[in-house]
Design a protein around this motif. Structure first.
Motif, PDB file in Angstrom:
ATOM      1  N   PRO A 281      28.830  -8.127  -5.379  1.00  0.00           N
ATOM      2  CA  PRO A 281      27.903  -7.885  -4.257  1.00  0.00           C
ATOM      3  C   PRO A 281      28.526  -7.119  -3.110  1.00  0.00           C
ATOM      4  CG  PRO A 281      28.567 -10.202  -4.359  1.00  0.00           C
ATOM      5  CD  PRO A 281      29.055  -9.565  -5.628  1.00  0.00           C
ATOM      6  N   ALA A 282      29.843  -7.172  -2.977  1.00  0.00           N
ATOM      7  CA  ALA A 282      30.501  -6.424  -1.905  1.00  0.00           C
ATOM      8  C   ALA A 282      30.286  -4.925  -2.063  1.00  0.00           C
ATOM      9  CB  ALA A 282      31.995  -6.743  -1.876  1.00  0.00           C
ATOM     10  N   ASP A 283      30.083  -4.485  -3.314  1.00  0.00           N
ATOM     11  CA  ASP A 283      29.904  -3.056  -3.579  1.00  0.00           C
ATOM     12  C   ASP A 283      28.554  -2.530  -3.093  1.00  0.00           C
ATOM     13  OD1 ASP A 283      32.383  -3.015  -4.773  1.00  0.00           O
ATOM     14  OD2 ASP A 283      31.617  -3.200  -6.812  1.00  0.00           O
ATOM     15  N   VAL A 284      27.614  -3.426  -2.817  1.00  0.00           N
ATOM     16  CA  VAL A 284      26.277  -2.982  -2.404  1.00  0.00           C
ATOM     17  C   VAL A 284      25.915  -3.487  -1.016  1.00  0.00           C
ATOM     18  CG1 VAL A 284      25.340  -2.598  -4.714  1.00  0.00           C
ATOM     19  CG2 VAL A 284      25.281  -4.901  -3.751  1.00  0.00           C
ATOM     20  N   GLU A 285      26.910  -3.949  -0.261  1.00  0.00           N
ATOM     21  CA  GLU A 285      26.641  -4.460   1.091  1.00  0.00           C
ATOM     22  C   GLU A 285      25.984  -3.406   1.972  1.00  0.00           C
ATOM     23  OE1 GLU A 285      30.146  -6.008   2.830  1.00  0.00           O
ATOM     24  OE2 GLU A 285      30.059  -7.910   1.732  1.00  0.00           O
ATOM     25  N   THR A 286      26.431  -2.156   1.864  1.00  0.00           N
ATOM     26  CA  THR A 286      25.854  -1.110   2.713  1.00  0.00           C
ATOM     27  C   THR A 286      24.391  -0.858   2.370  1.00  0.00           C
ATOM     28  OG1 THR A 286      26.708   0.597   1.200  1.00  0.00           O
ATOM     29  CG2 THR A 286      28.061   0.028   3.121  1.00  0.00           C
ATOM     30  N   LEU A 287      24.011  -1.063   1.108  1.00  0.00           N
ATOM     31  CA  LEU A 287      22.593  -0.945   0.753  1.00  0.00           C
ATOM     32  C   LEU A 287      21.793  -2.085   1.391  1.00  0.00           C
ATOM     33  CD1 LEU A 287      22.796   0.075  -3.026  1.00  0.00           C
ATOM     34  CD2 LEU A 287      22.081   1.509  -1.105  1.00  0.00           C
ATOM     35  N   GLY A 288      22.417  -3.249   1.497  1.00  0.00           N
ATOM     36  CA  GLY A 288      21.764  -4.347   2.194  1.00  0.00           C
ATOM     37  C   GLY A 288      21.562  -4.024   3.659  1.00  0.00           C
ATOM     38  N   ASP A 289      22.539  -3.371   4.269  1.00  0.00           N
ATOM     39  CA  ASP A 289      22.411  -2.967   5.674  1.00  0.00           C
ATOM     40  C   ASP A 289      21.267  -1.972   5.855  1.00  0.00           C
ATOM     41  OD1 ASP A 289      24.608  -4.542   6.217  1.00  0.00           O
ATOM     42  OD2 ASP A 289      26.039  -2.878   6.129  1.00  0.00           O
ATOM     43  N   ARG A 290      21.009  -1.174   4.821  1.00  0.00           N
ATOM     44  CA  ARG A 290      19.934  -0.179   4.907  1.00  0.00           C
ATOM     45  C   ARG A 290      18.556  -0.779   4.706  1.00  0.00           C
ATOM     46  NH1 ARG A 290      19.331   5.364   2.352  1.00  0.00           N
ATOM     47  NH2 ARG A 290      17.546   5.012   3.677  1.00  0.00           N
ATOM     48  N   GLY A 291      18.487  -1.971   4.138  1.00  0.00           N
ATOM     49  CA  GLY A 291      17.183  -2.602   3.949  1.00  0.00           C
ATOM     50  C   GLY A 291      16.888  -3.075   2.539  1.00  0.00           C
ATOM     51  N   CYS A 292      17.813  -2.816   1.607  1.00  0.00           N
ATOM     52  CA  CYS A 292      17.631  -3.333   0.256  1.00  0.00           C
ATOM     53  C   CYS A 292      17.935  -4.826   0.228  1.00  0.00           C
ATOM     54  CB  CYS A 292      18.577  -2.634  -0.731  1.00  0.00           C
ATOM     55  SG  CYS A 292      18.271  -0.869  -0.971  1.00  0.00           S
ATOM     56  N   THR A 293      17.343  -5.512  -0.711  1.00  0.00           N
ATOM     57  CA  THR A 293      17.755  -6.875  -1.015  1.00  0.00           C
ATOM     58  C   THR A 293      18.830  -6.779  -2.084  1.00  0.00           C
ATOM     59  OG1 THR A 293      15.539  -7.740  -0.574  1.00  0.00           O
ATOM     60  CG2 THR A 293      17.026  -9.132  -1.854  1.00  0.00           C
ATOM     61  N   ILE A 294      20.002  -7.323  -1.816  1.00  0.00           N
ATOM     62  CA  ILE A 294      21.101  -7.184  -2.762  1.00  0.00           C
ATOM     63  C   ILE A 294      21.311  -8.496  -3.515  1.00  0.00           C
ATOM     64  CG2 ILE A 294      22.202  -5.393  -1.388  1.00  0.00           C
ATOM     65  CD1 ILE A 294      24.247  -7.452  -0.462  1.00  0.00           C
ATOM     66  N   ALA A 295      21.818  -8.360  -4.726  1.00  0.00           N
ATOM     67  CA  ALA A 295      22.040  -9.537  -5.552  1.00  0.00           C
ATOM     68  C   ALA A 295      23.152  -9.266  -6.553  1.00  0.00           C
ATOM     69  CB  ALA A 295      20.755  -9.926  -6.291  1.00  0.00           C
ATOM     70  N   THR A 296      23.852 -10.322  -6.929  1.00  0.00           N
ATOM     71  CA  THR A 296      24.870 -10.231  -7.965  1.00  0.00           C
ATOM     72  C   THR A 296      24.188 -10.228  -9.324  1.00  0.00           C
ATOM     73  OG1 THR A 296      26.418 -11.479  -6.594  1.00  0.00           O
ATOM     74  CG2 THR A 296      26.921 -11.309  -8.949  1.00  0.00           C
ATOM     75  N   LEU A 297      24.490  -9.247 -10.136  1.00  0.00           N
ATOM     76  CA  LEU A 297      23.889  -9.182 -11.474  1.00  0.00           C
ATOM     77  C   LEU A 297      24.835  -8.482 -12.431  1.00  0.00           C
ATOM     78  CD1 LEU A 297      21.677  -9.489 -13.554  1.00  0.00           C
ATOM     79  CD2 LEU A 297      20.515  -7.508 -12.583  1.00  0.00           C
ATOM     80  N   ASP A 298      25.359  -9.246 -13.364  1.00  0.00           N
ATOM     81  CA  ASP A 298      26.127  -8.717 -14.479  1.00  0.00           C
ATOM     82  C   ASP A 298      25.169  -8.674 -15.657  1.00  0.00           C
ATOM     83  OD1 ASP A 298      27.737  -8.340 -16.735  1.00  0.00           O
ATOM     84  OD2 ASP A 298      29.404  -9.496 -15.928  1.00  0.00           O
ATOM     85  N   VAL A 299      24.881  -7.479 -16.158  1.00  0.00           N
ATOM     86  CA  VAL A 299      23.850  -7.331 -17.191  1.00  0.00           C
ATOM     87  C   VAL A 299      24.246  -7.984 -18.502  1.00  0.00           C
ATOM     88  CG1 VAL A 299      22.980  -5.208 -16.152  1.00  0.00           C
ATOM     89  CG2 VAL A 299      24.686  -5.075 -18.000  1.00  0.00           C
ATOM     90  N   THR A 300      25.507  -8.416 -18.634  1.00  0.00           N
ATOM     91  CA  THR A 300      25.937  -9.086 -19.861  1.00  0.00           C
ATOM     92  C   THR A 300      25.772 -10.602 -19.773  1.00  0.00           C
ATOM     93  OG1 THR A 300      28.263  -9.374 -19.215  1.00  0.00           O
ATOM     94  CG2 THR A 300      27.652  -7.264 -20.203  1.00  0.00           C
ATOM     95  N   GLU A 301      25.281 -11.104 -18.633  1.00  0.00           N
ATOM     96  CA  GLU A 301      25.147 -12.542 -18.417  1.00  0.00           C
ATOM     97  C   GLU A 301      23.673 -12.934 -18.358  1.00  0.00           C
ATOM     98  OE1 GLU A 301      27.473 -14.747 -18.444  1.00  0.00           O
ATOM     99  OE2 GLU A 301      29.198 -13.366 -18.516  1.00  0.00           O
ATOM    100  N   ASP A 302      23.235 -13.740 -19.317  1.00  0.00           N
ATOM    101  CA  ASP A 302      21.833 -14.166 -19.361  1.00  0.00           C
ATOM    102  C   ASP A 302      21.424 -14.909 -18.090  1.00  0.00           C
ATOM    103  OD1 ASP A 302      21.480 -13.106 -21.904  1.00  0.00           O
ATOM    104  OD2 ASP A 302      21.990 -14.975 -22.920  1.00  0.00           O
ATOM    105  N   ASP A 303      22.304 -15.757 -17.573  1.00  0.00           N
ATOM    106  CA  ASP A 303      21.964 -16.543 -16.389  1.00  0.00           C
ATOM    107  C   ASP A 303      21.722 -15.646 -15.180  1.00  0.00           C
ATOM    108  OD1 ASP A 303      22.181 -18.843 -17.862  1.00  0.00           O
ATOM    109  OD2 ASP A 303      24.172 -19.395 -17.115  1.00  0.00           O
ATOM    110  N   ASP A 304      22.545 -14.594 -15.032  1.00  0.00           N
ATOM    111  CA  ASP A 304      22.345 -13.657 -13.923  1.00  0.00           C
ATOM    112  C   ASP A 304      20.984 -12.979 -14.019  1.00  0.00           C
ATOM    113  OD1 ASP A 304      24.853 -14.241 -12.985  1.00  0.00           O
ATOM    114  OD2 ASP A 304      25.619 -12.194 -13.077  1.00  0.00           O
ATOM    115  N   VAL A 305      20.653 -12.530 -15.210  1.00  0.00           N
ATOM    116  CA  VAL A 305      19.383 -11.832 -15.425  1.00  0.00           C
ATOM    117  C   VAL A 305      18.216 -12.745 -15.078  1.00  0.00           C
ATOM    118  CG1 VAL A 305      17.873 -10.828 -17.177  1.00  0.00           C
ATOM    119  CG2 VAL A 305      20.321 -10.259 -17.158  1.00  0.00           C
ATOM    120  N   GLU A 306      18.233 -13.955 -15.601  1.00  0.00           N
ATOM    121  CA  GLU A 306      17.139 -14.893 -15.356  1.00  0.00           C
ATOM    122  C   GLU A 306      17.017 -15.231 -13.872  1.00  0.00           C
ATOM    123  OE1 GLU A 306      15.725 -19.403 -16.715  1.00  0.00           O
ATOM    124  OE2 GLU A 306      17.475 -18.443 -17.644  1.00  0.00           O
ATOM    125  N   ARG A 307      18.160 -15.453 -13.224  1.00  0.00           N
ATOM    126  CA  ARG A 307      18.142 -15.823 -11.808  1.00  0.00           C
ATOM    127  C   ARG A 307      17.535 -14.730 -10.937  1.00  0.00           C
ATOM    128  NH1 ARG A 307      21.680 -14.091  -8.564  1.00  0.00           N
ATOM    129  NH2 ARG A 307      23.263 -13.785 -10.200  1.00  0.00           N
TER     130      ARG A 307
END
Length: 274
Positions: A37-63
């Motif tokens: 999530p640290a890699d997308v903090e600046t997008l959060g500052d711009r107005g995006c909603t940021i989230a941790t998501l590893d596409v190889t993890e089912d739990d991340d995807v579902e969450r």
């Protein structure tokens, strides 16, 4: 009027970051995700909603998908952008590296697609945009594993497009050629893990001279150009099924019509001219 929502994977840099910014500028509710999530903090500052998501993890995807539905009740667009390139001759690339490549580039989009489709079908609308590559249409020496993953993504998307058409859902392939990003930086890291047999020194020499494909150089397009096509696909009522991005991509996809024998000779000639 409620803004449309988009979930984008791989937003830490390059195409993903540019795509998040493009959707944000058009008033979409943007969920910009990355493994860190640290890699997308600046997008959060711009107005995006940021989230941790590893596409190889089912739990991340579902969450993440459940969160979007809970907060907005809808997912209008999924952009499967996260991916990387594993280069190297087929013999030299270990099986676990092939597995990792497909886990991110193929199984990842499959996980996300399965997660969002029930919500899109319920509303009978939505768009799934899969960021592929011109390498998903034409393979090349040293690119078999990467191209194979993109070939698979293209095949799955072709099937998906027909399967979900009755529900008002679109499936689109974006096929960039070289893009001016840090794509080759990871490609160089990944090739360090191959098991060099000593039989393909010519490939490694070419790779080191040219830094393979995907980074800057003649014919490379800006990531914003790719983002523009992703946004167009998501915004169109009848999007084109395939969108090559850049002059080199348009030329490359035509190479699939060249007889295999002639294409193989061309690769051999290029090696001899090196």
């Amino acid at each position: 009027m409620q803004p449309k929502t988009v979930l984008i994977t791989g937003c830490s840099s390059g195409i993903g970051r540019a795509t998040a910014e493009a959707f944000l500028d058009e008033g979409w509710e943007v969920y910009a995700t990355a493994r860190n999530p640290a890699d997308v903090e600046t997008l959060g500052d711009r107005g995006c909603t940021i989230a941790t998501l590893d596409v190889t993890e089912d739990d991340d995807v579902e969450r993440v998908v459940d969160r979007i539905v809970e907060e907005h009740g809808r997912i209008d667009c999924l952009v499967n952008n996260a991916g990387y390139a594993q280069f190297g001759p087929i013999e030299d690339v270990p099986v676990d590296a092939v597995s990792r490549q497909f886990d991110v580039n193929v199984y990842g989009p499959h996980r996300l697609t399965r997660a969002v489709l029930p919500h899109m079908r319920r509303r009978r609308e939505g768009t799934i945009v899969n960021v592929s590559s011109a390498a998903g249409r034409v393979s090349f020496p040293g690119g078999g594993v990467y191209c194979g993953s993109k070939f698979a993504l293209e095949a799955m998307t072709d099937a998906l497009r027909a399967e979900v058409d009755e529900y008002g859902i679109d499936a689109v392939l974006i096929e960039p050629g070289p893009v001016d990003t840090a794509f080759t930086d990871r490609a160089e890291d990944e090739i360090e893990g191959v098991e060099r047999s000593g039989a393909y020194d010519s490939f490694y020499s070419v790779f080191e001279d040219t830094q393979a494909i995907g980074g800057g150089g003649p014919g490379a397009v800006a990531p914003e150009r790719v983002a523009e096509e992703v946004l167009n696909a998501a915004s169109s009522t009848k999007p084109t099924s395939r969108v090559p991005v850049g002059a080199l991509a348009r030329v490359t996809v035509l190479a699939r019509f060249v007889p295999d024998r002639l294409r193989d000779r061309a690769f051999g000639l290029l090696d001899r001219l090196r």
